[in-house]
Design a protein around this motif. Structure first.
Motif: not given
Length: 232
Positions: A143, A154, A158, A205, A208-209, A211-213, A215-216
């Protein structure tokens, strides 16, 4: 105990000589420049892909308007519109996949360069106060490298990303495509508009999920070796 005939005695592994700090700095700098070049090339490639997608979509929508006026929006126009929108959606989805991959690759390069800066600081601790980019290879470090001038929201990071841009464009295209298909079936306007909006929101939606997965998972699979110190 004697050795069996033909059996060679293994030699001990050779000791790796300790490199001088100047040689280590040169090797680290070479790797750093390689990462910078790869990051620049990847960013240029994905921006070209997005520009191609926007050009193709704009041209196809303009062609729909011209064909619609020429055919008086007949049944033939509806078939043509569904075909063109299907191609637009396919190109948009392929572009979105590439944008997501490039976003993860960019994060990969940032983490790798942060790790190299940590090696620089090990060689010369006094240079740490001159670095604006982080030398910690964790989330807080990435970051800081993305934005030097202090913490940034954030949500702002985003919302301004290429990934959100592609998700929004593809959601709109899917809404147009599904709405056109339902209109061709003769459904009432209120029904096909509601379904089109639902399709757009559902796609956004799910994207987004996904992409977040990704990233994590990036931080889960790559534990930091130089994490940001905790403030007491």
């Amino acid at each position: 105990m004697s050795e069996e005939p033909g059996t060679a005695t293994p030699e001990p592994p050779a000791l790796t000589p300790e490199l001088s700090p100047s040689v280590r700095a040169q090797l680290l700098a070479t790797e750093h420049w390689s990462l910078l070049a790869s990051r620049s090339t990847t960013q240029g490639e994905v921006l070209t892909r997005i520009s191609m997608f926007l050009t193709f979509t704009s041209a196809s929508l303009l062609s729909l308007a011209l064909v619609g006026n020429a055919t008086q929006f007949s049944d033939a126009f509806r078939a043509f519109a569904l075909t063109i929108l299907s191609i637009d959606v396919m190109v948009g989805l392929l572009t979105q996949v590439r944008v997501l991959n490039v976003g993860m690759e960019d994060l990969m390069y940032v983490i790798a360069m942060n790790r190299l800066r940590a090696a620089y600081v090990e060689l010369d601790p006094g240079m740490a106060r001159y670095l604006m980019a982080a030398y910690h290879d964790d989330l807080a470090g990435s970051d800081q490298t993305y934005y030097f001038l202090g913490p940034r929201s954030s949500l702002s990071q985003l919302a301004g990303s290429s990934m959100i841009f592609m998700m929004t464009a593809n959601s709109a295209l899917l809404a147009l495509w599904s709405g056109s298909a339902l209109l061709a079936l003769g459904l009432p306007m209120a029904v096909f508009v509601s379904i089109a909006v639902f399709v757009a929101l559902a796609f956004f939606t799910v994207s987004m999920l996904v992409g977040k997965r990704a990233y994590d998972q990036a931080y889960k699979n790559n534990p930091p070796i130089s994490p940001t110190p905790r403030q007491s």
